[in-house]
Motif scaffolding. Structure first.
Motif, mmCIF file in Angstrom:
data_model
loop_
_atom_site.group_PDB
_atom_site.id
_atom_site.type_symbol
_atom_site.label_atom_id
_atom_site.label_comp_id
_atom_site.label_asym_id
_atom_site.label_seq_id
_atom_site.Cartn_x
_atom_site.Cartn_y
_atom_site.Cartn_z
ATOM 1 N N ARG A 38 0.836 -1.191 0.000
ATOM 2 C CA ARG A 38 0.000 0.000 0.000
ATOM 3 C C ARG A 38 0.872 1.243 0.000
ATOM 4 O O ARG A 38 2.006 1.223 0.474
ATOM 5 C CB ARG A 38 -0.950 0.011 1.201
ATOM 6 N N GLN A 39 0.297 2.303 -0.553
ATOM 7 C CA GLN A 39 1.001 3.578 -0.595
ATOM 8 C C GLN A 39 0.024 4.685 -0.289
ATOM 9 O O GLN A 39 -0.937 4.907 -1.044
ATOM 10 C CB GLN A 39 1.672 3.794 -1.950
ATOM 11 N N GLY A 47 5.038 -2.818 2.439
ATOM 12 C CA GLY A 47 4.489 -4.157 2.347
ATOM 13 C C GLY A 47 3.473 -4.410 3.440
ATOM 14 O O GLY A 47 3.666 -3.990 4.586
ATOM 15 N N VAL A 48 2.394 -5.068 3.082
ATOM 16 C CA VAL A 48 1.322 -5.370 4.030
ATOM 17 C C VAL A 48 1.323 -6.853 4.381
ATOM 18 O O VAL A 48 1.392 -7.227 5.546
ATOM 19 C CB VAL A 48 -0.041 -4.954 3.448
ATOM 20 N N LEU A 108 8.220 -8.931 1.950
ATOM 21 C CA LEU A 108 7.509 -7.660 1.839
ATOM 22 C C LEU A 108 8.383 -6.549 1.279
ATOM 23 O O LEU A 108 8.084 -5.370 1.480
ATOM 24 C CB LEU A 108 6.960 -7.266 3.213
ATOM 25 N N ASP A 109 9.440 -6.902 0.580
ATOM 26 C CA ASP A 109 10.256 -5.899 -0.095
ATOM 27 C C ASP A 109 9.744 -5.769 -1.526
ATOM 28 O O ASP A 109 9.806 -6.715 -2.305
ATOM 29 C CB ASP A 109 11.721 -6.334 -0.090
ATOM 30 N N SER A 110 9.251 -4.591 -1.869
ATOM 31 C CA SER A 110 8.655 -4.403 -3.193
ATOM 32 C C SER A 110 9.647 -4.664 -4.320
ATOM 33 O O SER A 110 9.242 -5.044 -5.428
ATOM 34 C CB SER A 110 8.079 -2.994 -3.313
ATOM 35 N N ALA A 111 10.926 -4.485 -4.043
ATOM 36 C CA ALA A 111 11.944 -4.687 -5.078
ATOM 37 C C ALA A 111 12.041 -6.146 -5.514
ATOM 38 O O ALA A 111 12.591 -6.442 -6.577
ATOM 39 C CB ALA A 111 13.298 -4.208 -4.575
ATOM 40 N N ASP A 112 11.501 -7.050 -4.714
ATOM 41 C CA ASP A 112 11.578 -8.479 -5.027
ATOM 42 C C ASP A 112 10.455 -8.962 -5.930
ATOM 43 O O ASP A 112 10.443 -10.114 -6.339
ATOM 44 C CB ASP A 112 11.571 -9.297 -3.731
#
Length: 126
Positions: A38-39, A47-48, A108-112
């Motif tokens: 979410r942003q 990360g949620v 929960l790392d968006s880069a992954d």
């Protein structure tokens, strides 16, 4: 073509509930780790919750999310859900789902995550 489509967002009063859906097109979610992110305005994406292809779940400890949100998957429908209960104004954000091919990993790392949906707005307000 890999595509993720989120739905289920909207306006809800504090204390209410929403169930977000993340539907996959062009591939089977069964073999993917799926994350919800979410942003909020002016804030970084966070990360949620995530669920691995083997249904291992990891949920953030922030904002008591772990006690209120539940991630699940329905491989027969090719959909991952995020059930959100006891919503608070601070949960207001655009919610995104993301997918990454994996057998057991979940994070929960968006880069992954390499595939993303367009997002769905959740607004918690009276």
């Amino acid at each position: 073509q890999v595509q993720l489509v989120e739905s289920g967002g909207g306006l809800v009063q504090p204390g209410g509930s929403l169930r977000l859906s993340c539907a996959a097109f062009g591939f089977s979610l069964e073999y993917y780790a799926i994350g919800w992110f979410r942003q909020a305005p002016g804030k970084e994406r966070e990360g949620v919750s995530c669920i691995s292809s083997e249904d291992a779940v990891y949920t953030t400890d922030a904002d008591s999310v772990k006690d209120r949100f539940t991630i699940s998957r329905d491989n027969t429908r090719n959909v991952v859900y995020l059930q959100m209960n006891s919503l608070k104004p601070e949960d207001t954000a655009v919610y995104y789902c993301a997918a990454e091919f994996s057998s057991t990993w979940c994070g929960l790392d968006s880069a992954d995550f390499s595939s993303w949906g367009q997002g769905t707005q959740v607004t918690v307000s009276s």
